[in-house]
Each structure stands twice: as C-alpha cells, then as structure tokens.
Design an enzyme around this catalytic site. Structure first.
Site, PDB file in Angstrom:
ATOM      1  N   VAL A   1     -46.749  59.095 -79.775  1.00 32.51           N
ATOM      2  CA  VAL A   1     -47.576  58.825 -80.646  1.00 32.51           C
ATOM      3  C   VAL A   1     -47.543  57.838 -82.034  1.00 32.51           C
ATOM      4  CG1 VAL A   1     -49.898  57.113 -80.640  1.00 32.51           C
ATOM      5  CG2 VAL A   1     -49.644  58.599 -78.547  1.00 32.51           C
TER       6      VAL A   1
ATOM      7  N   GLY B   1     -45.297  58.600 -84.053  1.00 35.29           N
ATOM      8  CA  GLY B   1     -43.975  59.173 -84.189  1.00 35.29           C
ATOM      9  C   GLY B   1     -44.815  60.711 -85.312  1.00 35.29           C
TER      10      GLY B   1
ATOM     11  N   GLY C   1     -32.096  52.745 -85.871  1.00 30.35           N
ATOM     12  CA  GLY C   1     -33.035  53.842 -84.313  1.00 30.35           C
ATOM     13  C   GLY C   1     -34.363  53.420 -84.508  1.00 30.35           C
TER      14      GLY C   1
ATOM     15  N   GLU D   1     -36.599  49.548 -79.189  1.00 31.33           N
ATOM     16  CA  GLU D   1     -35.982  50.731 -78.792  1.00 31.33           C
ATOM     17  C   GLU D   1     -34.794  50.548 -77.761  1.00 31.33           C
ATOM     18  OE1 GLU D   1     -38.622  53.059 -76.233  1.00 31.33           O
ATOM     19  OE2 GLU D   1     -39.040  52.909 -78.885  1.00 31.33           O
TER      20      GLU D   1
ATOM     21  N   ASP E   1     -45.310  48.471 -76.313  1.00 29.70           N
ATOM     22  CA  ASP E   1     -45.097  50.138 -76.958  1.00 29.70           C
ATOM     23  C   ASP E   1     -46.826  49.934 -77.020  1.00 29.70           C
ATOM     24  OD1 ASP E   1     -43.007  51.802 -77.300  1.00 29.70           O
ATOM     25  OD2 ASP E   1     -44.280  51.718 -79.631  1.00 29.70           O
TER      26      ASP E   1
ATOM     27  N   LYS F   1     -49.668  53.323 -76.367  1.00 27.45           N
ATOM     28  CA  LYS F   1     -49.474  54.556 -77.649  1.00 27.45           C
ATOM     29  C   LYS F   1     -51.227  54.330 -76.667  1.00 27.45           C
ATOM     30  CE  LYS F   1     -45.552  54.224 -79.527  1.00 27.45           C
ATOM     31  NZ  LYS F   1     -44.704  53.563 -80.838  1.00 27.45           N
TER      32      LYS F   1
ATOM     33  N   GLY G   1     -38.085  56.202 -85.579  1.00 26.62           N
ATOM     34  CA  GLY G   1     -36.765  56.835 -86.735  1.00 26.62           C
ATOM     35  C   GLY G   1     -36.374  58.662 -85.592  1.00 26.62           C
TER      36      GLY G   1
HETATM   37  N1  HSE Z   1     -39.784  52.116 -81.310  1.00 26.49           N
HETATM   38  C1  HSE Z   1     -40.619  52.711 -81.273  1.00 26.49           C
HETATM   39  C2  HSE Z   1     -41.739  51.825 -82.267  1.00 26.49           C
HETATM   40  C3  HSE Z   1     -40.213  54.025 -81.857  1.00 26.49           C
HETATM   41  O1  HSE Z   1     -40.787  51.101 -83.148  1.00 26.49           O
HETATM   42  O2  HSE Z   1     -42.725  52.315 -82.802  1.00 26.49           O
HETATM   43  C4  HSE Z   1     -41.438  54.694 -81.714  1.00 26.49           C
HETATM   44  O3  HSE Z   1     -42.352  55.497 -80.711  1.00 26.49           O
END
Ligand code: HSE
Length: 325
Positions: free
Chosen positions: A124, A126, A179, A182, A193, A197, A294
């Site tokens: 959650v 990053g 990067g 997903e 996503d 979280k 990232g």
């Molecule tokens: N794909 C996710 C995002 C990566 O963009 O937040 C981090 O969880």
C-alpha cells in the site's frame, strides 16, 4: 555479530530489483539473499552473484532459509507460496496487494496462527509507511476517515493529461515504461488496485474488511481531455481519490476521479506520488505524501519490512472485530 538471516526471494521484476538494490546499500544488515525464484531463467539479469532457480520448492522447502520475500505479480501463485512458507515456519514479506486485498479474512487467521510474522508494507502506498503507521502509531486511536491517492499510475496519467495535454493512451504507455503500472494495467486504471489497498487499510484501521461488492468504484478511463480542460479552467485538477469512512451504519469505501481545488490536501500531489490522510477523533488529521510506485521507492518499503522482521515486529490488528469477513 549476529548470524545473517537467509532470504529466499520470489520475483526479480520492478520491485524485486528495487529491493535487491536497496539491500545492497545496507551491507551492515544481518540478512542476505540466498536464492531467487523466477519464472524465466533465460533472461539476462543484474545480480550475477545471486543464485537463480525456477523451482519454487527450492526456496519453500529449504530449511536453511529464514525469510521469504514474495514480489511476483501472479496473485494466485503468490498466495500458495506465502501460505506454504508460513506453514514451513518462515517469516514472509509480500507486496502483493491483489493477493492480500482479496484474502484478508484468511490472512487474519494467518496473523493469529503463525509466528514468525507476515508483513506487507509495500502493498500500500509504495514508499509511504502507512500500514505500519495505522497498525502501530494509530493502534489506540479512533480513526474516523482515511482518504488517499493510492494508485500511482492513475495519478501519473491524469497529471500528464493535465500538464502536457497528453492523450490517455500516451500517458498510460509512459506509466508502463516507467514501471509504475501493473502488467495488467486495467487493475490500475479501473480503480481495483486502489480498492485492494483500501481494503488492507480498512482491515488495519477498523479490524474488519468491507465486502468488495459494497465499494463504489469508478475508472479513470472515462475521464476525457475535455473534462481535464474544464477542471483546469476552474483551477481544479482531477485526482484518483480513495475514501474510507466509518459511520454509525458501517464502513463506506469509494474510489473515483474527483476534481479538487487548490485548498484540497491532495491538489499538489502529482505524477506517481501517493498520499494518505488519516483522520482521528483525538489527534485530528495526519497527511503523508511520497512516491507510490516504482522500483526503488517500493523496494525501500520491502527493505523496511525486512528491518522490522529482524527486530521481531509483527502486526497487532488491535481493532480486530471478532470475525473478519
Ligand atoms: N501499479 C501500482 C500503482 C504500483 O501504480 O500504484 C504500486 O502499487
């Protein structure tokens, strides 16, 4: 000198490499990657000193490994590996928000059944240490609301559409190249996503998991360049906002694009940055901002979990309602 804990690492993609790079910068830590399990052994890789295998049991059944770090993007396989590792007496770190968000009822049982521990800060926000803060610092406080930007890719796409007049497709492609997105980017842009979280935060903040079916979820795919321009003309920005509110009739969860003005706490949170504000009865509102996606930021969260494991830390889930469902 402490004996170094031996790590088995699953996955050497964006987050796996970020964890490896972060760990290399801390040679004093009593922990070492012993084996890495990847799907494809034929790809050229950094980390020549590491031992690579494509056989999961070489890690899961190895009695010499103390810690499994699971950083793959296949949620189903991840769940099998994590459960097997815990059953085999290993501590586990994961960043798999889909697997964790979908399995919180079981994970609650794992937290109660297994010692050593299972930590997942990187799932959650990053690089933002929000699970740890909610489970630890806010453990004895009544949380009334959590609001956040929890998907870096969506925020990055909307920011580039607003600042550079990029098309949605161009911005998404760039988020993938960097990067942030997903492998299946529909999870990012659809709001799913962020929903995983938000479920994880609800579990630690309220000790219960609202049914995913009750979530109000709106994709950012429906945001047009016209919507962005209209918002801009009113000094507003469209942001992917996730909200979790505890009211007298239960917990409500929503993830949707919202036009926010300069006075909003998230107005200046741009690109792949994430933000979380936690509102409590006693101490008011707390806001954390940081890189939400990232390689290195997410890898740094995995490293923080490793440090916590080395200190014997475990989640308390102190607000656990009898049955998490
Ligand atoms: N794909 C996710 C995002 C990566 O963009 O937040 C981090 O969880």
């Amino acid at each position: 000198m402490k004996t170094a804990k031996k790590i088995g690492l699953f996955g050497f993609g964006t987050v796996g490499k970020g964890f490896y790079e972060n760990l290399k910068k801390h040679p004093h830590l009593p922990a070492k990657i012993e084996k890495v399990c990847v799907k494809r052994l034929d790809l050229p890789r950094i980390g020549h000193e590491l031992y690579f295998t494509n056989n999961p049991d070489e890690l899961l059944e190895d009695p010499n490994l103390d810690i499994i770090v699971e950083l793959i993007d296949d949620a189903e396989a991840a769940k099998v590996f994590v459960e097997k590792a815990l059953n085999n007496g290993k501590a586990v770190i994961s960043a798999n928000k889909k697997m964790i968000g979908e399995s919180l009822a079981e994970i609650d049982l794992w937290h109660q059944a297994f010692q050593p521990n299972f930590l997942y800060e990187a799932a959650v926000g990053g690089g933002i240490p929000i699970v740890h803060a909610i489970d630890g610092f806010f453990r004895d406080q009544d949380i009334t609301q959590i609001r956040g930007i929890l998907n870096g890719s969506s925020n990055y796409i909307l920011t580039q559409m607003q600042q550079q007049n990029w098309s949605y497709e161009q911005a998404l492609k760039d988020a993938q190249k960097k990067g942030f997105a997903e492998r299946n980017p529909s999870l990012d842009v659809s709001g799913m996503d962020a929903a995983y979280k938000l479920s994880i935060l609800a579990y630690h903040a309220f000790g219960q998991v609202p049914s995913m079916k009750s979530f109000e979820i709106e994709s950012i795919e429906d945001v047009t360049s016209d919507d962005i321009k209209k918002a801009k003309s009113k000094r507003r920005k469209i942001k992917p906002i996730a909200t979790l509110v505890k009211g007298s009739d239960g917990i409500s969860c929503a993830i949707k694009p919202e036009a926010v003005g300069p006075n909003d706490e998230f107005y200046s949170v741009d690109f792949e940055n994430n933000a979380v504000s936690v509102e409590t009865l006693v101490s008011g509102r707390h806001v954390a901002v940081g890189k939400g996606a990232g390689s290195l930021p997410t890898g740094s969260s995995v490293l923080e979990d490793l440090k916590r494991l080395l200190q014997g830390y475990s989640y308390q889930v102190s607000k656990r309602v009898k049955t998490v469902a």
